[in-house]
Each structure stands twice: as C-alpha cells, then as structure tokens.
Design an enzyme around this catalytic site. Structure first.
Site, PDB file in Angstrom:
ATOM      1  N   LYS A 113       0.911  -1.347   0.006  1.00 58.11           N
ATOM      2  CA  LYS A 113       0.030  -0.076  -0.015  1.00 58.11           C
ATOM      3  C   LYS A 113       1.019   1.232   0.076  1.00 58.11           C
ATOM      4  O   LYS A 113       2.184   1.261   0.229  1.00 58.11           O
ATOM      5  CB  LYS A 113      -0.827   0.200   1.193  1.00 58.11           C
ATOM      6  CG  LYS A 113      -2.038  -1.184   1.194  1.00 58.11           C
ATOM      7  CD  LYS A 113      -3.237  -0.924   2.456  1.00 58.11           C
ATOM      8  CE  LYS A 113      -3.995  -2.000   2.307  1.00 58.11           C
ATOM      9  NZ  LYS A 113      -4.987  -1.742   3.569  1.00 58.11           N
ATOM     10  N   HIS A 134      -2.259  -5.596   1.627  1.00 59.24           N
ATOM     11  CA  HIS A 134      -3.650  -6.083   1.501  1.00 59.24           C
ATOM     12  C   HIS A 134      -3.322  -7.621   0.943  1.00 59.24           C
ATOM     13  O   HIS A 134      -2.214  -7.601   0.123  1.00 59.24           O
ATOM     14  CB  HIS A 134      -4.276  -5.387   0.337  1.00 59.24           C
ATOM     15  CG  HIS A 134      -5.524  -6.064   0.002  1.00 59.24           C
ATOM     16  ND1 HIS A 134      -6.941  -6.133   0.669  1.00 59.24           N
ATOM     17  CD2 HIS A 134      -5.869  -6.851  -0.958  1.00 59.24           C
ATOM     18  CE1 HIS A 134      -7.684  -6.812   0.200  1.00 59.24           C
ATOM     19  NE2 HIS A 134      -7.114  -7.514  -1.062  1.00 59.24           N
ATOM     20  N   GLU A 168     -10.169 -10.246  -7.524  1.00 57.63           N
ATOM     21  CA  GLU A 168      -8.987  -9.324  -7.288  1.00 57.63           C
ATOM     22  C   GLU A 168      -8.002  -9.300  -8.457  1.00 57.63           C
ATOM     23  O   GLU A 168      -7.339  -8.423  -9.010  1.00 57.63           O
ATOM     24  CB  GLU A 168      -8.519  -9.304  -5.950  1.00 57.63           C
ATOM     25  CG  GLU A 168      -9.487  -8.814  -4.791  1.00 57.63           C
ATOM     26  CD  GLU A 168      -9.001  -8.971  -3.434  1.00 57.63           C
ATOM     27  OE1 GLU A 168      -9.623  -8.314  -2.561  1.00 57.63           O
ATOM     28  OE2 GLU A 168      -7.777  -9.397  -3.241  1.00 57.63           O
TER      29      GLU A 168
HETATM   30  P1  CMP Z   1      -7.485  -4.389   3.454  1.00 55.10           P
HETATM   31  O1  CMP Z   1      -7.000  -5.976   4.033  1.00 55.10           O
HETATM   32  O2  CMP Z   1      -6.797  -3.852   2.502  1.00 55.10           O
HETATM   33  O3  CMP Z   1      -9.050  -4.715   3.345  1.00 55.10           O
HETATM   34  C1  CMP Z   1      -9.923  -3.576   3.646  1.00 55.10           C
HETATM   35  C2  CMP Z   1      -9.210  -2.377   4.401  1.00 55.10           C
HETATM   36  O4  CMP Z   1     -10.164  -1.339   4.883  1.00 55.10           O
HETATM   37  C3  CMP Z   1      -8.461  -3.254   5.541  1.00 55.10           C
HETATM   38  O5  CMP Z   1      -7.121  -3.525   4.806  1.00 55.10           O
HETATM   39  C4  CMP Z   1      -8.107  -1.670   6.298  1.00 55.10           C
HETATM   40  O6  CMP Z   1      -7.017  -1.205   5.769  1.00 55.10           O
HETATM   41  C5  CMP Z   1      -9.323  -1.006   5.984  1.00 55.10           C
HETATM   42  N1  CMP Z   1     -10.054  -0.855   7.293  1.00 55.10           N
HETATM   43  C6  CMP Z   1     -10.762  -1.895   8.110  1.00 55.10           C
HETATM   44  N2  CMP Z   1     -11.387  -1.549   9.264  1.00 55.10           N
HETATM   45  C7  CMP Z   1     -11.149  -0.022   8.947  1.00 55.10           C
HETATM   46  C8  CMP Z   1     -11.528   0.962  10.044  1.00 55.10           C
HETATM   47  N3  CMP Z   1     -12.246   0.478  10.855  1.00 55.10           N
HETATM   48  N4  CMP Z   1     -11.230   1.998   9.671  1.00 55.10           N
HETATM   49  C9  CMP Z   1     -10.353   2.323   8.392  1.00 55.10           C
HETATM   50  N5  CMP Z   1     -10.033   1.384   7.764  1.00 55.10           N
HETATM   51  C10 CMP Z   1     -10.568   0.241   7.983  1.00 55.10           C
END
Ligand code: CMP
Length: 137
Positions: free
Chosen positions: A10, A116, A127
């Site tokens: 990221k 991610h 994806e």
């Molecule tokens: P990722 O695995 O990329 O999948 C979804 C993303 O949403 C996650 O990682 C986090 O970076 C983000 N995310 C999940 N929960 C929250 C939250 N409560 N606030 C902000 N970002 C979040």
C-alpha cells in the site's frame, strides 16, 4: 494446493521505502510473485476494488488513502497462498498483529496497514482479474 492470491503493497509502505523488504518476506515464505506492477490507483479504481466495503463507514477514507500515492500490486503463487499470505500479513489492525508479521513491522494504523491480501478463493479470483484482466498468468 498451489493457489494464487492478490497482494498490494500500500501507499504507506511504498512511502516508507520497504517494497524490497516486503517482497523478500513473500519470497522467504514461498509466495512467488508471478505478476507485478506499480500503479497510482485513482479513487474510482480503489472504489471498484473495495466495492464489497462500499457500505462501511470507512469506505471513503479507505479509498482516499489507497489513491494517495503509488502502490505495488502483485499476484503471488504458492502452497495455500491465500491463507499463507494472511498469516504472513497478520491482523488488519497492526496493534493486534502477531509480532514478526508484515503489518506488525510496517503497519502504523488500521488504515495505513502496509499490505492487502485476498481473503478467500472467490475474492482472489475477482481481485486478480481486476488488476490483471485478460492476462494469461
Ligand atoms: P485490507 O486488507 O486492504 O481490506 C480492507 C481495508 O479496510 C483494510 O485492509 C483496512 O486497511 C481498512 N479498514 C478496515 N477497517 C477499518 C476501519 N475501521 N477504519 C479504517 N479502515 C479500515
């Protein structure tokens, strides 16, 4: 079973200049990059990628963050790659991630959590197709 998963290094991790460190961890864990590109996601590309989260309260922040700078998008292949990469990444919230995982080492917050990884076979195929459409991988 040999599987494929989609990984993203990221914008926070790219800014911290730890692309090489993260890729080294994938390779050391037997997760082989078979496709890779660096790209600055637009907000709408991030919205399409995270469409499953569109009703969540953090959707706007998430997609704004993901379009705040360049990312590295990869397809990783290896034994049980989806779960293996989730284990390697650690919990979504870096504060809760087991020591030694990528998020525990490089993540700063639940938003700036460095990487991610796909969370299921269905998600992985969506994806991978989203970022590498029509590619004969
Ligand atoms: P990722 O695995 O990329 O999948 C979804 C993303 O949403 C996650 O990682 C986090 O970076 C983000 N995310 C999940 N929960 C929250 C939250 N409560 N606030 C902000 N970002 C979040």
């Amino acid at each position: 079973m040999v599987e494929r998963t989609l990984a993203i290094i990221k914008p926070d991790a790219v800014k911290k200049q730890v692309i090489g460190d993260v890729i080294q961890r994938y390779e050391a864990a037997g997760l082989h990059p078979i496709a890779m590109k660096m790209m600055h996601l637009s907000q709408s590309t991030a919205e399409g990628f995270y469409a499953v989260h569109r009703e969540r309260p953090f959707f706007h922040e998430l997609t704004a963050f993901m379009s705040s700078g360049p990312s590295v998008v990869l397809v990783l292949e290896g034994k049980n790659a989806i779960q293996a990469n989730r284990d390697l990444m650690g919990a979504t919230d870096p504060q809760k991630a087991v020591a030694g995982t990528i998020r525990s080492i490089h993540g700063a917050s639940i938003e700036a959590n460095a990487v991610h990884g796909s969370d299921s076979p269905d998600t992985a195929s969506f994806e991978i197709g989203y970022f590498f459409p029509g590619m004969d991988l």
